[in-house]
Design a protein around this motif. Structure first.
Motif, PDB file in Angstrom:
ATOM      1  N   TYR A  89       0.864  -1.181   0.000  1.00 44.52           N
ATOM      2  CA  TYR A  89       0.000   0.000   0.000  1.00 44.52           C
ATOM      3  C   TYR A  89       0.903   1.234   0.000  1.00 44.52           C
ATOM      4  CZ  TYR A  89      -3.916  -3.020   1.244  1.00 44.52           C
ATOM      5  OH  TYR A  89      -4.892  -3.992   1.241  1.00 44.52           O
ATOM      6  N   LEU A  90       0.684   2.127  -0.943  1.00 39.05           N
ATOM      7  CA  LEU A  90       1.449   3.369  -1.028  1.00 39.05           C
ATOM      8  C   LEU A  90       0.498   4.544  -0.833  1.00 39.05           C
ATOM      9  CD1 LEU A  90       3.543   2.533  -4.205  1.00 39.05           C
ATOM     10  CD2 LEU A  90       4.369   2.556  -1.855  1.00 39.05           C
ATOM     11  N   GLN A  91       0.735   5.322   0.197  1.00 40.21           N
ATOM     12  CA  GLN A  91      -0.071   6.518   0.461  1.00 40.21           C
ATOM     13  C   GLN A  91       0.663   7.709  -0.134  1.00 40.21           C
ATOM     14  OE1 GLN A  91      -0.675   7.331   4.620  1.00 40.21           O
ATOM     15  NE2 GLN A  91      -1.568   9.329   4.227  1.00 40.21           N
ATOM     16  N   CYS A  92       0.040   8.350  -1.118  1.00 44.89           N
ATOM     17  CA  CYS A  92       0.681   9.447  -1.846  1.00 44.89           C
ATOM     18  C   CYS A  92      -0.235  10.663  -1.905  1.00 44.89           C
ATOM     19  CB  CYS A  92       1.018   9.014  -3.274  1.00 44.89           C
ATOM     20  SG  CYS A  92       2.180   7.642  -3.336  1.00 44.89           S
ATOM     21  N   GLU A  93       0.353  11.736  -2.358  1.00 44.64           N
ATOM     22  CA  GLU A  93      -0.375  12.978  -2.566  1.00 44.64           C
ATOM     23  C   GLU A  93      -1.509  12.756  -3.566  1.00 44.64           C
ATOM     24  OE1 GLU A  93       0.806  17.404  -4.256  1.00 44.64           O
ATOM     25  OE2 GLU A  93       2.178  15.732  -4.556  1.00 44.64           O
ATOM     26  N   TYR A  94      -2.662  13.324  -3.278  1.00 45.89           N
ATOM     27  CA  TYR A  94      -3.779  13.292  -4.215  1.00 45.89           C
ATOM     28  C   TYR A  94      -3.717  14.552  -5.068  1.00 45.89           C
ATOM     29  CZ  TYR A  94      -8.455  13.937  -6.051  1.00 45.89           C
ATOM     30  OH  TYR A  94      -9.516  14.180  -6.890  1.00 45.89           O
ATOM     31  N   CYS A  95      -3.705  14.401  -6.373  1.00 45.10           N
ATOM     32  CA  CYS A  95      -3.647  15.538  -7.310  1.00 45.10           C
ATOM     33  C   CYS A  95      -4.996  15.648  -7.999  1.00 45.10           C
ATOM     34  CB  CYS A  95      -2.550  15.316  -8.338  1.00 45.10           C
ATOM     35  SG  CYS A  95      -0.927  15.109  -7.603  1.00 45.10           S
ATOM     36  N   PRO A  96      -5.822  16.605  -7.599  1.00 45.45           N
ATOM     37  CA  PRO A  96      -7.187  16.681  -8.116  1.00 45.45           C
ATOM     38  C   PRO A  96      -7.286  16.960  -9.615  1.00 45.45           C
ATOM     39  CG  PRO A  96      -6.701  18.598  -6.768  1.00 45.45           C
ATOM     40  CD  PRO A  96      -5.543  17.658  -6.631  1.00 45.45           C
ATOM     41  N   GLY A  97      -6.238  17.514 -10.219  1.00 44.33           N
ATOM     42  CA  GLY A  97      -6.294  17.819 -11.648  1.00 44.33           C
ATOM     43  C   GLY A  97      -6.096  16.604 -12.537  1.00 44.33           C
ATOM     44  N   GLY A  98      -5.678  15.496 -11.975  1.00 47.91           N
ATOM     45  CA  GLY A  98      -5.401  14.308 -12.770  1.00 47.91           C
ATOM     46  C   GLY A  98      -4.042  14.387 -13.431  1.00 47.91           C
ATOM     47  N   SER A  99      -3.699  13.348 -14.153  1.00 49.84           N
ATOM     48  CA  SER A  99      -2.388  13.307 -14.795  1.00 49.84           C
ATOM     49  C   SER A  99      -2.432  13.972 -16.162  1.00 49.84           C
ATOM     50  CB  SER A  99      -1.929  11.856 -14.941  1.00 49.84           C
ATOM     51  OG  SER A  99      -2.661  11.213 -15.965  1.00 49.84           O
ATOM     52  N   VAL A 100      -1.271  14.395 -16.616  1.00 51.78           N
ATOM     53  CA  VAL A 100      -1.149  14.979 -17.950  1.00 51.78           C
ATOM     54  C   VAL A 100      -1.541  13.939 -18.993  1.00 51.78           C
ATOM     55  CG1 VAL A 100       0.488  15.926 -19.625  1.00 51.78           C
ATOM     56  CG2 VAL A 100       0.627  16.608 -17.218  1.00 51.78           C
ATOM     57  N   ALA A 101      -1.141  12.696 -18.783  1.00 50.17           N
ATOM     58  CA  ALA A 101      -1.464  11.630 -19.744  1.00 50.17           C
ATOM     59  C   ALA A 101      -2.972  11.452 -19.892  1.00 50.17           C
ATOM     60  CB  ALA A 101      -0.820  10.320 -19.314  1.00 50.17           C
TER      61      ALA A 101
END
Length: 135
Positions: A89-101
Motif C-alpha cells: 500500500y502506497l499513500q501518496c499525494e492526491y492531485c485533483p487535476g489528474g495526470s497529464v497523460a
C-alpha cells in the motif's frame, strides 16, 4: 467490486481511510481516492497486488524511488507505505487535476505556455535524477 473488497478488508486501510472512489487501475495495482480518518486530508492510496505470500521486489522498487524523490516539486509526494496480506500500500499525494497523460488521452489541447511549463518541469526532474538524487 473485487478490488474494493480487498481495500475494505485490510485493518489499516479500513480503520484509517475512507474510500471515496477509484482513480485508476492497471495490470497489478489499483489507486483509490481516500480521506484519512485521522487528519481529514485526501490521499491517493495505491494497492499493488502481491504474490501468494510476499510482495514482489519490483513493487518495493517503486516505493524506494518515490521515497527518494520525495523532495522534488514535480513528483507526487510519497507519505507512507505498508504491507498487508502480501499487498503493498502506497499513500501518496492526491492531485485533483489528474495526470497529464489522462488529460491528453481525453483530447485536452495544451497551450504553448502550458507545454513550456510541462517541459521545464520534466527537464528539472531529469536534472534532479541525473545530478542531485542518489537513487
Amino acid at each position: 467490486s473485487a478490488a474494493s473488497d480487498v481495500y475494505k478488508r485490510q485493518p489499516k486501510t479500513r480503520d484509517e481511510f475512507t474510500e471515496i472512489g477509484v482513480l485508476g487501475s492497471g495490470v497489478s495495482s489499483t489507486v483509490y481516492k481516500c480521506r484519512n480518518n485521522v487528519d481529514g486530508w485526501l490521499y491517493a492510496v495505491k494497492i499493488k497486488a502481491g504474490g501468494q505470500h510476499r510482495v514482489p521486489p519490483s513493487s518495493l522498487t517503486e516505493m524506494f524511488a518515490l521515497a527518494a524523490l520525495a523532495t522534488h516539486p514535480h513528483v507526487i509526494r510519497y507519505y507512507n507505505a505498508w504491507i498487508e496480506d502480501a499487498r503493498l500500500y502506497l499513500q501518496c499525494e492526491y492531485c485533483p487535476g489528474g495526470s497529464v497523460a489522462l488529460r491528453a488521452e481525453a483530447g485536452a489541447i495544451f497551450s504553448e505556455q502550458q507545454l513550456c511549463i510541462l517541459f521545464r518541469q520534466v527537464g528539472c526532474l531529469i536534472y534532479f535524477l541525473l545530478y542531485i538524487s542518489h537513487i
